[in-house]
Design a protein around this motif. Structure first.
Motif, PDB file in Angstrom:
ATOM      1  N   ASP A 284       0.765  -1.191  -0.143  1.00 29.71           N
ATOM      2  CA  ASP A 284       0.055  -0.104  -0.089  1.00 29.71           C
ATOM      3  C   ASP A 284       0.953   1.327   0.007  1.00 29.71           C
ATOM      4  OD1 ASP A 284      -2.512   1.255   0.016  1.00 29.71           O
ATOM      5  OD2 ASP A 284      -2.486   1.076   2.219  1.00 29.71           O
TER       6      ASP A 284
ATOM      7  N   THR B 207      -1.405  -1.199  -3.939  1.00 27.28           N
ATOM      8  CA  THR B 207      -2.337  -0.193  -4.162  1.00 27.28           C
ATOM      9  C   THR B 207      -2.227   1.114  -3.900  1.00 27.28           C
ATOM     10  OG1 THR B 207      -2.904  -0.674  -1.664  1.00 27.28           O
ATOM     11  CG2 THR B 207      -4.440  -1.871  -3.635  1.00 27.28           C
TER      12      THR B 207
ATOM     13  N   ASN C 293      -3.611   5.379  -3.617  1.00 23.05           N
ATOM     14  CA  ASN C 293      -4.888   6.532  -3.578  1.00 23.05           C
ATOM     15  C   ASN C 293      -4.148   7.839  -3.692  1.00 23.05           C
ATOM     16  OD1 ASN C 293      -3.904   7.434  -0.962  1.00 23.05           O
ATOM     17  ND2 ASN C 293      -5.125   5.607  -0.061  1.00 23.05           N
TER      18      ASN C 293
ATOM     19  N   LYS D 289      -9.717   1.825  -9.373  1.00 23.22           N
ATOM     20  CA  LYS D 289     -10.129   2.076  -7.728  1.00 23.22           C
ATOM     21  C   LYS D 289     -11.517   3.219  -8.037  1.00 23.22           C
ATOM     22  CE  LYS D 289      -7.461   1.522  -3.660  1.00 23.22           C
ATOM     23  NZ  LYS D 289      -6.661   2.292  -2.833  1.00 23.22           N
TER      24      LYS D 289
ATOM     25  N   SER E 126     -12.555  -3.330  -1.327  1.00 23.93           N
ATOM     26  CA  SER E 126     -11.414  -3.292  -0.178  1.00 23.93           C
ATOM     27  C   SER E 126     -12.046  -2.470   1.262  1.00 23.93           C
ATOM     28  CB  SER E 126     -10.502  -2.017  -0.618  1.00 23.93           C
ATOM     29  OG  SER E 126      -9.641  -2.182  -1.706  1.00 23.93           O
TER      30      SER E 126
ATOM     31  N   PHE F  12     -11.769  -0.991   4.995  1.00 22.04           N
ATOM     32  CA  PHE F  12     -10.806  -0.521   5.595  1.00 22.04           C
ATOM     33  C   PHE F  12     -10.860  -0.721   7.153  1.00 22.04           C
ATOM     34  CE2 PHE F  12      -9.624   3.509   3.118  1.00 22.04           C
ATOM     35  CZ  PHE F  12      -9.637   2.748   1.842  1.00 22.04           C
TER      36      PHE F  12
ATOM     37  N   ARG G 225      -9.322   2.306   9.774  1.00 27.75           N
ATOM     38  CA  ARG G 225     -10.527   3.477   9.944  1.00 27.75           C
ATOM     39  C   ARG G 225     -11.528   3.063  10.629  1.00 27.75           C
ATOM     40  NH1 ARG G 225      -9.983   7.335   4.777  1.00 27.75           N
ATOM     41  NH2 ARG G 225      -7.557   6.785   4.179  1.00 27.75           N
TER      42      ARG G 225
ATOM     43  N   ALA H  76      -7.698  -3.429   3.792  1.00 25.93           N
ATOM     44  CA  ALA H  76      -6.925  -2.259   3.544  1.00 25.93           C
ATOM     45  C   ALA H  76      -7.040  -1.469   4.977  1.00 25.93           C
ATOM     46  CB  ALA H  76      -7.520  -1.440   2.364  1.00 25.93           C
ATOM     47  N   SER H  77      -6.439  -0.477   4.822  1.00 28.43           N
ATOM     48  CA  SER H  77      -6.002   0.444   6.023  1.00 28.43           C
ATOM     49  C   SER H  77      -5.495  -0.518   7.212  1.00 28.43           C
ATOM     50  CB  SER H  77      -7.440   0.905   6.384  1.00 28.43           C
ATOM     51  OG  SER H  77      -7.371   2.015   7.319  1.00 28.43           O
TER      52      SER H  77
ATOM     53  N   ARG I  85      -2.683  -1.326   9.716  1.00 29.55           N
ATOM     54  CA  ARG I  85      -1.987  -0.622  10.635  1.00 29.55           C
ATOM     55  C   ARG I  85      -0.734  -1.355  11.409  1.00 29.55           C
ATOM     56  NH1 ARG I  85      -5.779   3.649  11.649  1.00 29.55           N
ATOM     57  NH2 ARG I  85      -6.203   4.257   9.436  1.00 29.55           N
TER      58      ARG I  85
ATOM     59  N   THR J  51      -3.483  -5.497   1.900  1.00 32.12           N
ATOM     60  CA  THR J  51      -2.450  -4.591   1.340  1.00 32.12           C
ATOM     61  C   THR J  51      -1.910  -3.635   2.571  1.00 32.12           C
ATOM     62  OG1 THR J  51      -2.219  -2.825  -0.545  1.00 32.12           O
ATOM     63  CG2 THR J  51      -4.343  -2.629   1.145  1.00 32.12           C
TER      64      THR J  51
HETATM   65  C1  E4P Z   1      -5.816   1.189  -0.001  1.00 30.74           C
HETATM   66  O1  E4P Z   1      -6.596   0.752  -0.888  1.00 30.74           O
HETATM   67  C2  E4P Z   1      -6.412   2.105   1.080  1.00 30.74           C
HETATM   68  O2  E4P Z   1      -6.598   3.334   0.348  1.00 30.74           O
HETATM   69  C3  E4P Z   1      -5.500   2.554   2.211  1.00 30.74           C
HETATM   70  O3  E4P Z   1      -5.252   1.217   2.833  1.00 30.74           O
HETATM   71  C4  E4P Z   1      -5.941   3.391   3.186  1.00 30.74           C
HETATM   72  O4  E4P Z   1      -5.352   3.412   4.316  1.00 30.74           O
HETATM   73  P1  E4P Z   1      -5.414   4.350   5.400  1.00 30.74           P
HETATM   74  O5  E4P Z   1      -6.629   4.244   6.253  1.00 30.74           O
HETATM   75  O6  E4P Z   1      -4.117   4.214   6.279  1.00 30.74           O
HETATM   76  O7  E4P Z   1      -5.225   5.704   4.821  1.00 30.74           O
END
Ligand code: E4P
Length: 214
Positions: free
Chosen positions: A6, A26, A28, A83, A127, A129, A132, A163-164, A166, A183
């Motif tokens: 990512d 991935t 953004n 995306k 995806s 998240f 978040r 995704a997202s 941590r 990712t």
């Molecule tokens: C990937 O596709 C997402 O855009 C990404 O994992 C978002 O991550 P974040 O919440 O750390 O910004």
């Protein structure tokens, strides 16, 4: 389980590719902004290093705008995946792009109902998240488990990209849930390798080897 990176950092991607651990990438708008490079240049640089699915995100809000952007991104490299945001317009764009043979990744998925819609629309990837959701005291991983079950129940081909992410526990939990892909930010990927007892063990063995009878 597949690992995507990512990040748009070419050096980090190259290092993971050389380890045979990078199945895709991935991006953004935030990730691209961090590299300080023009969008197309950054994506084409990554496409030279990594042949797996490469998600590229635009800013279109209507289906027509998203399809136009997606068609442009698809010309940048053969492995581009477009995306689209999890909106009604986004799902319209998914149908149109997939029909044209352009793969899509529905992003900003925060509920099981949204993931179900993304699969019904025929997206190649969805995806959810997790980080978040955790940030607002919701259980990101519970969502992953729900989506895995729903997709299995109906045999949907849409692949789940966790995704997202941590930290390494997110990766382990995603694997236990049976998600197809996680990712990973580069620092999380690097942390997967680490264990203090591994470092301690290597140091001890090196030390003892020096002390052995020659
Ligand atoms: C990937 O596709 C997402 O855009 C990404 O994992 C978002 O991550 P974040 O919440 O750390 O910004």
């Amino acid at each position: 389980m597949k690992f995507f990176l990512d990040t748009a950092n070419a050096e980090k991607i190259r290092a993971a590719v050389e380890l045979g651990m990078c199945d895709g990438v991935t991006t953004n708008p935030t990730i691209i902004m961090k590299e300080g490079k023009e969008h197309k240049t950054a994506i084409q640089e990554i496409a030279k290093i990594m042949k797996g699915p490469l998600s590229v995100e635009g800013v279109g809000q209507t289906a027509e705008e998203m399809v136009k952007e997606g068609e442009e991104f698809a010309k940048w490299a053969p492995n581009v995946v477009v995306k689209v945001p999890m909106t009604a317009e986004g799902l319209k764009a998914v149908r149109m792009l997939e029909k044209k043979g352009i793969r899509t990744n529905v992003t900003l998925v925060f509920s099981a109902s949204q993931a179900l819609l993304a699969a019904k629309a025929g997206a190649s990837y969805a995806s959810p998240f997790v980080g978040r959701l955790d940030d607002i005291s919701e259980d990101g991983m519970a969502l992953i488990r729900d989506i895995v079950q729903i997709y299995k129940n109906y045999g949907y081909k849409t692949e789940i990209i966790v995704a997202s992410v941590r930290h390494p526990i997110h990766v382990v939990e995603a694997a236990k849930a049976g998600a197809h892909i996680a990712t990973l930010p580069a620092d999380v990927f690097e942390k997967l390798f680490k264990h203090p007892l591994t470092d301690k063990g290597i140091a001890q063995f090196l030390e003892d080897h020096k002390k052995s009878r020659k």
